[in-house]
Design an enzyme around this catalytic site. Structure first.
Site, PDB file in Angstrom:
ATOM      1  N   SER A   1      -0.791  -8.647   6.036  1.00  0.00           N
ATOM      2  CA  SER A   1      -1.884  -9.488   5.539  1.00  0.00           C
ATOM      3  C   SER A   1      -2.951  -9.630   6.614  1.00  0.00           C
ATOM      4  CB  SER A   1      -1.378 -10.884   5.138  1.00  0.00           C
ATOM      5  OG  SER A   1      -2.478 -11.677   4.717  1.00  0.00           O
TER       6      SER A   1
ATOM      7  N   CYS B   1      -6.512 -14.558 -27.313  1.00  0.00           N
ATOM      8  CA  CYS B   1      -5.148 -15.023 -27.575  1.00  0.00           C
ATOM      9  C   CYS B   1      -4.789 -14.818 -29.050  1.00  0.00           C
ATOM     10  CB  CYS B   1      -5.051 -16.501 -27.194  1.00  0.00           C
ATOM     11  SG  CYS B   1      -3.460 -17.235 -27.640  1.00  0.00           S
TER      12      CYS B   1
ATOM     13  N   CYS C   1      -4.530 -22.266 -24.817  1.00  0.00           N
ATOM     14  CA  CYS C   1      -3.204 -22.837 -25.191  1.00  0.00           C
ATOM     15  C   CYS C   1      -2.140 -22.599 -24.121  1.00  0.00           C
ATOM     16  CB  CYS C   1      -2.749 -22.254 -26.532  1.00  0.00           C
ATOM     17  SG  CYS C   1      -2.337 -20.500 -26.472  1.00  0.00           S
TER      18      CYS C   1
ATOM     19  N   PHE D   1      -7.042  -4.975  -0.206  1.00  0.00           N
ATOM     20  CA  PHE D   1      -8.368  -5.500  -0.574  1.00  0.00           C
ATOM     21  C   PHE D   1      -9.435  -5.184   0.472  1.00  0.00           C
ATOM     22  CE2 PHE D   1      -7.024  -7.780  -4.273  1.00  0.00           C
ATOM     23  CZ  PHE D   1      -5.680  -8.022  -4.046  1.00  0.00           C
TER      24      PHE D   1
ATOM     25  N   THR E   1       0.843  -1.219   0.000  1.00  0.00           N
ATOM     26  CA  THR E   1       0.000   0.000   0.000  1.00  0.00           C
ATOM     27  C   THR E   1       0.873   1.262   0.000  1.00  0.00           C
ATOM     28  OG1 THR E   1      -0.178  -0.189   2.415  1.00  0.00           O
ATOM     29  CG2 THR E   1      -2.027  -1.034   1.104  1.00  0.00           C
TER      30      THR E   1
ATOM     31  N   CYS F   1      -3.259 -17.465 -21.769  1.00  0.00           N
ATOM     32  CA  CYS F   1      -4.408 -17.948 -22.546  1.00  0.00           C
ATOM     33  C   CYS F   1      -4.964 -19.194 -21.858  1.00  0.00           C
ATOM     34  CB  CYS F   1      -3.969 -18.302 -23.974  1.00  0.00           C
ATOM     35  SG  CYS F   1      -5.295 -19.119 -24.899  1.00  0.00           S
TER      36      CYS F   1
ATOM     37  N   HIS G   1      -0.480 -16.342  -5.571  1.00  0.00           N
ATOM     38  CA  HIS G   1      -1.670 -15.939  -6.325  1.00  0.00           C
ATOM     39  C   HIS G   1      -1.320 -15.460  -7.729  1.00  0.00           C
ATOM     40  CE1 HIS G   1      -3.839 -15.287  -2.223  1.00  0.00           C
ATOM     41  NE2 HIS G   1      -3.751 -16.556  -2.555  1.00  0.00           N
TER      42      HIS G   1
HETATM   43  N1  APR Z   1       1.312  -1.492   7.014  1.00  0.00           N
HETATM   44  C1  APR Z   1       0.801  -2.521   7.746  1.00  0.00           C
HETATM   45  N2  APR Z   1      -0.377  -3.111   7.468  1.00  0.00           N
HETATM   46  C2  APR Z   1      -1.076  -2.628   6.422  1.00  0.00           C
HETATM   47  C3  APR Z   1      -0.630  -1.556   5.623  1.00  0.00           C
HETATM   48  C4  APR Z   1       0.630  -0.988   5.956  1.00  0.00           C
HETATM   49  N3  APR Z   1       1.173   0.020   5.254  1.00  0.00           N
HETATM   50  N4  APR Z   1      -1.562  -1.315   4.655  1.00  0.00           N
HETATM   51  C5  APR Z   1      -2.563  -2.210   4.867  1.00  0.00           C
HETATM   52  N5  APR Z   1      -2.271  -2.980   5.922  1.00  0.00           N
HETATM   53  C6  APR Z   1      -3.013  -4.131   6.435  1.00  0.00           C
HETATM   54  C7  APR Z   1      -4.518  -3.974   6.457  1.00  0.00           C
HETATM   55  O1  APR Z   1      -4.945  -3.435   7.689  1.00  0.00           O
HETATM   56  C8  APR Z   1      -4.964  -5.428   6.291  1.00  0.00           C
HETATM   57  O2  APR Z   1      -5.090  -6.080   7.551  1.00  0.00           O
HETATM   58  O3  APR Z   1      -2.754  -5.175   5.531  1.00  0.00           O
HETATM   59  C9  APR Z   1      -3.825  -6.084   5.515  1.00  0.00           C
HETATM   60  C10 APR Z   1      -4.190  -6.365   4.075  1.00  0.00           C
HETATM   61  O4  APR Z   1      -5.217  -7.329   4.107  1.00  0.00           O
HETATM   62  P1  APR Z   1      -6.043  -7.633   2.784  1.00  0.00           P
HETATM   63  O5  APR Z   1      -6.480  -6.361   2.151  1.00  0.00           O
HETATM   64  O6  APR Z   1      -7.048  -8.675   3.140  1.00  0.00           O
HETATM   65  O7  APR Z   1      -4.941  -8.252   1.795  1.00  0.00           O
HETATM   66  P2  APR Z   1      -4.323  -9.707   1.843  1.00  0.00           P
HETATM   67  O8  APR Z   1      -4.229 -10.227   3.229  1.00  0.00           O
HETATM   68  O9  APR Z   1      -3.078  -9.667   1.038  1.00  0.00           O
HETATM   69  O10 APR Z   1      -5.441 -10.546   1.039  1.00  0.00           O
HETATM   70  C11 APR Z   1      -5.129 -11.875   0.714  1.00  0.00           C
HETATM   71  O11 APR Z   1      -7.146 -11.981  -0.593  1.00  0.00           O
HETATM   72  O12 APR Z   1      -8.673 -11.234  -2.130  1.00  0.00           O
HETATM   73  C12 APR Z   1      -7.554 -12.002  -1.959  1.00  0.00           C
HETATM   74  O13 APR Z   1      -6.092 -12.488  -3.723  1.00  0.00           O
HETATM   75  C13 APR Z   1      -6.387 -11.512  -2.776  1.00  0.00           C
HETATM   76  O14 APR Z   1      -4.054 -11.935  -2.279  1.00  0.00           O
HETATM   77  C14 APR Z   1      -5.257 -11.391  -1.758  1.00  0.00           C
HETATM   78  C15 APR Z   1      -5.758 -12.212  -0.595  1.00  0.00           C
END
Ligand code: APR
Length: 253
Positions: free
Chosen positions: A198, A157, A135, A40, A33, A132, A124
């Protein structure tokens, strides 16, 4: 396990990193971010503005494919403009110093590789390529983006006329089994797991840092908000990962 947090937690995390010779990082959208790539599930995140297209719908419905490519066209500029931030560079340096074995990432932006990380497991897939579905030929995303900007609504494709899609894992698609196997092997054999940026809500990815905890590997969680893994972590640091991680790794290598 009672996780340590705050200043004491930072010191403990530093100590764990200093003692580690085989750490693994597991990253999510929060790591990117600060590079301008929206996550997300934060307020205003991607899923609050755009409905993901599951693979079954993508294959079945031309309208869904148009919606998918419209979003890809609109979001491409921000995606292409994103550059690695200090969190990416810190992980790349830890790998170069022989302390980090690999980055296991849910991210599709390729920023870990751009920051110099060599061993990156993309659970992911990647938004930097298209594939494609007939193919299975793959090509850089730039070509399709040009066609979208020239008005093409449903890129096909050029070799077989099949459906093109970003080379990412959509909802309903299986993660690449060899990558998943390697990720679990790393998680259960490393000596430190860094779970960074995450929400740890999406399976099977979220089971990877959990497998590390189950194997007795100390886990350090760095995230803006609480995660389901916090109660299993040795250390939980709530904050901006692009600030906390460099601070944690300062003078470690
Ligand atoms: N520093 C620390 N934490 C952060 C920051 C930052 N700068 N920016 C965002 N966050 C935190 C948010 O608070 C959130 O808890 O990172 C987390 C991101 O969570 P998600 O948006 O759910 O992303 P992610 O965990 O990568 O999602 C996993 O879900 O939809 C699918 O394929 C998509 O790979 C993704 C998967």
């Amino acid at each position: 396990m009672c996780a340590e947090t705050g200043g004491q937690g930072l010191e403990r995390a530093r100590d764990l990193l200093r003692r580690s010779q085989a750490a693994v990082a597991f990253t999510g959208a929060g790591v990117s971010t600060a590079s301008g790539v929206p996550d997300f599930r934060s307020p205003g995140g991607l899923w609050s503005r755009y409905q993901p297209v599951p693979i079954q719908e993508f294959v079945r419905s031309e309208e869904a494919r148009r919606r998918y490519w419209e979003y890809k066209r609109e979001s491409y500029a921000a995606f292409a403009a994103a550059r690695p931030n200090p969190a990416h560079y810190t992980l790349s340096r830890l790998e170069a110093d022989g302390r980090l074995l690999a980055v296991i990432t849910q991210n599709i932006d390729g920023l870990h590789q751009e920051a110099g990380s060599g061993r990156v497991l993309e659970l992911h897939g990647t938004n930097r390529r298209v594939v494609c579905l007939e193919c299975h030929r793959r090509e850089p995303a730039e070509g399709v983006q040009r066609r979208l900007e020239e008005g093409c609504l449903l890129p096909e494709c050029p070799h077989c006329g099949g459906m093109l899609k970003a080379d990412t894992v959509s909802f309903g698609q299986a993660l690449p089994p060899d990558v998943l196997r390697e990720a679990f092997a790393l998680a259960t054999s490393c000596d430190l797991m860094l779970a960074l940026g995450s929400s740890l809500l999406v399976q099977p990815a979220a089971s990877i840092p959990l497998a590390a905890a189950d194997a007795g590997v100390p886990v350090v969680v760095v995230n803006r908000e609480p995660t389901p893994l916090d109660r299993r972590a040795a250390v939980v640091l709530h904050g901006e990962v692009e600030e906390v991680l460099p601070e944690m790794a300062a003078d470690v290598a």
